[in-house]
Design a protein around this motif. Structure first.
Motif, mmCIF file in Angstrom:
data_model
loop_
_atom_site.group_PDB
_atom_site.id
_atom_site.type_symbol
_atom_site.label_atom_id
_atom_site.label_comp_id
_atom_site.label_asym_id
_atom_site.label_seq_id
_atom_site.Cartn_x
_atom_site.Cartn_y
_atom_site.Cartn_z
ATOM 1 N N ALA A 87 20.878 -1.600 34.177
ATOM 2 C CA ALA A 87 22.036 -1.865 33.335
ATOM 3 C C ALA A 87 21.582 -2.240 31.931
ATOM 4 O O ALA A 87 20.513 -2.826 31.753
ATOM 5 N N SER A 88 22.394 -1.894 30.965
ATOM 6 C CA SER A 88 22.198 -2.387 29.609
ATOM 7 C C SER A 88 22.695 -3.832 29.562
ATOM 8 O O SER A 88 23.576 -4.223 30.324
ATOM 9 N N PHE A 89 22.122 -4.617 28.664
ATOM 10 C CA PHE A 89 22.607 -5.988 28.523
ATOM 11 C C PHE A 89 22.651 -6.404 27.062
ATOM 12 O O PHE A 89 21.930 -5.884 26.220
ATOM 13 N N GLN A 90 23.539 -7.352 26.805
ATOM 14 C CA GLN A 90 23.535 -8.109 25.569
ATOM 15 C C GLN A 90 23.718 -9.564 25.960
ATOM 16 O O GLN A 90 24.645 -9.897 26.698
ATOM 17 N N ALA A 91 22.819 -10.400 25.499
ATOM 18 C CA ALA A 91 22.838 -11.820 25.852
ATOM 19 C C ALA A 91 22.906 -12.651 24.583
ATOM 20 O O ALA A 91 22.008 -12.581 23.743
ATOM 21 N N THR A 92 23.971 -13.412 24.452
ATOM 22 C CA THR A 92 24.164 -14.272 23.288
ATOM 23 C C THR A 92 24.023 -15.722 23.720
ATOM 24 O O THR A 92 24.580 -16.134 24.738
ATOM 25 N N HIS A 93 23.280 -16.472 22.953
ATOM 26 C CA HIS A 93 22.998 -17.879 23.235
ATOM 27 C C HIS A 93 23.427 -18.698 22.017
ATOM 28 O O HIS A 93 22.907 -18.474 20.927
ATOM 29 N N ARG A 94 24.379 -19.610 22.210
ATOM 30 C CA ARG A 94 24.783 -20.501 21.117
ATOM 31 C C ARG A 94 23.988 -21.786 21.257
ATOM 32 O O ARG A 94 24.041 -22.448 22.288
ATOM 33 N N LYS A 95 23.266 -22.099 20.206
ATOM 34 C CA LYS A 95 22.411 -23.277 20.244
ATOM 35 C C LYS A 95 23.221 -24.552 20.084
ATOM 36 O O LYS A 95 24.210 -24.596 19.364
ATOM 37 N N SER A 102 23.779 -22.305 15.826
ATOM 38 C CA SER A 102 23.411 -20.934 15.473
ATOM 39 C C SER A 102 23.288 -20.067 16.728
ATOM 40 O O SER A 102 23.184 -20.569 17.843
ATOM 41 N N LEU A 103 23.294 -18.754 16.516
ATOM 42 C CA LEU A 103 23.242 -17.805 17.627
ATOM 43 C C LEU A 103 21.884 -17.133 17.707
ATOM 44 O O LEU A 103 21.253 -16.849 16.686
ATOM 45 N N TRP A 104 21.473 -16.851 18.933
ATOM 46 C CA TRP A 104 20.313 -16.016 19.218
ATOM 47 C C TRP A 104 20.794 -14.964 20.201
ATOM 48 O O TRP A 104 21.290 -15.303 21.279
ATOM 49 N N THR A 105 20.717 -13.698 19.828
ATOM 50 C CA THR A 105 21.244 -12.611 20.641
ATOM 51 C C THR A 105 20.149 -11.598 20.925
ATOM 52 O O THR A 105 19.357 -11.268 20.044
ATOM 53 N N LEU A 106 20.125 -11.130 22.164
ATOM 54 C CA LEU A 106 19.162 -10.128 22.614
ATOM 55 C C LEU A 106 19.894 -8.943 23.206
ATOM 56 O O LEU A 106 20.997 -9.098 23.742
ATOM 57 N N GLY A 107 19.253 -7.795 23.176
ATOM 58 C CA GLY A 107 19.780 -6.628 23.860
ATOM 59 C C GLY A 107 18.648 -5.860 24.501
ATOM 60 O O GLY A 107 17.487 -5.985 24.104
ATOM 61 N N GLY A 108 18.991 -5.085 25.515
ATOM 62 C CA GLY A 108 17.985 -4.288 26.196
ATOM 63 C C GLY A 108 18.491 -3.822 27.544
ATOM 64 O O GLY A 108 19.682 -3.517 27.694
ATOM 65 N N THR A 109 17.589 -3.793 28.508
ATOM 66 C CA THR A 109 17.952 -3.336 29.850
ATOM 67 C C THR A 109 17.453 -4.310 30.911
ATOM 68 O O THR A 109 16.467 -5.034 30.700
ATOM 69 N N TYR A 110 18.151 -4.296 32.019
ATOM 70 C CA TYR A 110 17.732 -4.999 33.230
ATOM 71 C C TYR A 110 17.519 -3.976 34.320
ATOM 72 O O TYR A 110 18.246 -2.982 34.405
ATOM 73 N N ARG A 111 16.539 -4.235 35.163
ATOM 74 C CA ARG A 111 16.367 -3.512 36.424
ATOM 75 C C ARG A 111 16.443 -4.561 37.522
ATOM 76 O O ARG A 111 15.673 -5.527 37.523
ATOM 77 N N VAL A 126 13.835 -8.784 39.384
ATOM 78 C CA VAL A 126 14.522 -8.630 38.099
ATOM 79 C C VAL A 126 13.470 -8.311 37.040
ATOM 80 O O VAL A 126 12.487 -9.043 36.898
ATOM 81 N N VAL A 127 13.676 -7.210 36.332
ATOM 82 C CA VAL A 127 12.835 -6.876 35.179
ATOM 83 C C VAL A 127 13.756 -6.793 33.967
ATOM 84 O O VAL A 127 14.658 -5.961 33.926
ATOM 85 N N MET A 128 13.546 -7.685 33.018
ATOM 86 C CA MET A 128 14.318 -7.679 31.791
ATOM 87 C C MET A 128 13.439 -7.074 30.698
ATOM 88 O O MET A 128 12.308 -7.519 30.487
ATOM 89 N N THR A 129 13.959 -6.041 30.039
ATOM 90 C CA THR A 129 13.236 -5.422 28.931
ATOM 91 C C THR A 129 14.064 -5.600 27.673
ATOM 92 O O THR A 129 15.098 -4.955 27.491
ATOM 93 N N ALA A 130 13.626 -6.529 26.843
ATOM 94 C CA ALA A 130 14.306 -6.772 25.571
ATOM 95 C C ALA A 130 13.879 -5.700 24.579
ATOM 96 O O ALA A 130 12.687 -5.457 24.391
ATOM 97 N N THR A 131 14.856 -5.045 23.969
ATOM 98 C CA THR A 131 14.532 -4.007 22.985
ATOM 99 C C THR A 131 14.935 -4.407 21.570
ATOM 100 O O THR A 131 14.525 -3.751 20.617
ATOM 101 N N TRP A 132 15.744 -5.430 21.438
ATOM 102 C CA TRP A 132 16.096 -5.923 20.108
ATOM 103 C C TRP A 132 16.542 -7.379 20.214
ATOM 104 O O TRP A 132 16.901 -7.861 21.288
ATOM 105 N N GLY A 133 16.496 -8.071 19.094
ATOM 106 C CA GLY A 133 16.947 -9.452 19.024
ATOM 107 C C GLY A 133 17.424 -9.773 17.630
ATOM 108 O O GLY A 133 17.011 -9.144 16.651
ATOM 109 N N ASP A 134 18.304 -10.760 17.540
ATOM 110 C CA ASP A 134 18.841 -11.177 16.259
ATOM 111 C C ASP A 134 19.028 -12.688 16.297
ATOM 112 O O ASP A 134 19.397 -13.248 17.330
#
Length: 141
Positions: A87-95, A102-111, A126-134
């Motif tokens: 699955a594709s994922f987007q994970a947003t974390h509010r500090k 502030s926000l830290w956001t990641l995107g990528g895929t999970y297996r 679970v394999v998380m592959t982060a492909t981008w972050g902001d």
């Protein structure tokens, strides 16, 4: 039905973590789970029990004011009593304070690797592959 049950199990992992339902989070996992977050943290994959995963995630994710893990574009392959869900994922974390919310956001895929049990599908890997972050990961809770 199996396809939907597999997707539901993976979705409950994200839901329980984001809702801070620590007592329910462990129910999605098999007795041993291999977690691979090396694309984010380096190191080696770890094999843990559900209780160890819940304790670790409660410590890390619980330090954020809020988190939201969105999963989509599920692809499910079932082979007898095992399954793989990607699955594709987007994970947003509010500090939390004192980090200013502030926000830290990641995107990528999970297996997710799963096995069918008498209680339904359970996650074995679970394999998380982060492909981008902001945002600024440097200010972790």
């Amino acid at each position: 039905m199996d396809r939907l049950d597999v997707i539901d199990t993976c979705t409950r992992l994200a839901w329980h973590a984001d809702q801070r339902e620590w007592d329910r989070l462990g129910s999605v996992f098999a007795d041993e789970v291999t977690l691979d977050y090396t694309s984010l943290n380096g190191g080696e994959p770890a094999t843990l029990t559900p209780a160890q995963i819940v304790a670790a995630w409660q410590s890390v994710l619980g330090g954020f004011a809020a988190t939201q893990h969105l999963l989509g574009n599920h692809l499910v392959a079932i082979d007898g009593d095992t399954a793989v869900c990607t699955a594709s994922f987007q994970a947003t974390h509010r500090k939390a304070e004192p980090y200013g919310g502030s926000l830290w956001t990641l995107g990528g895929t999970y297996r997710f690797d799963l096995v069918r049990t008498g209680d339904g599908w359970r996650i074995t890997g679970v394999v998380m592959t982060a492909t981008w972050g902001d945002g600024n990961r440097g200010l972790m809770p």
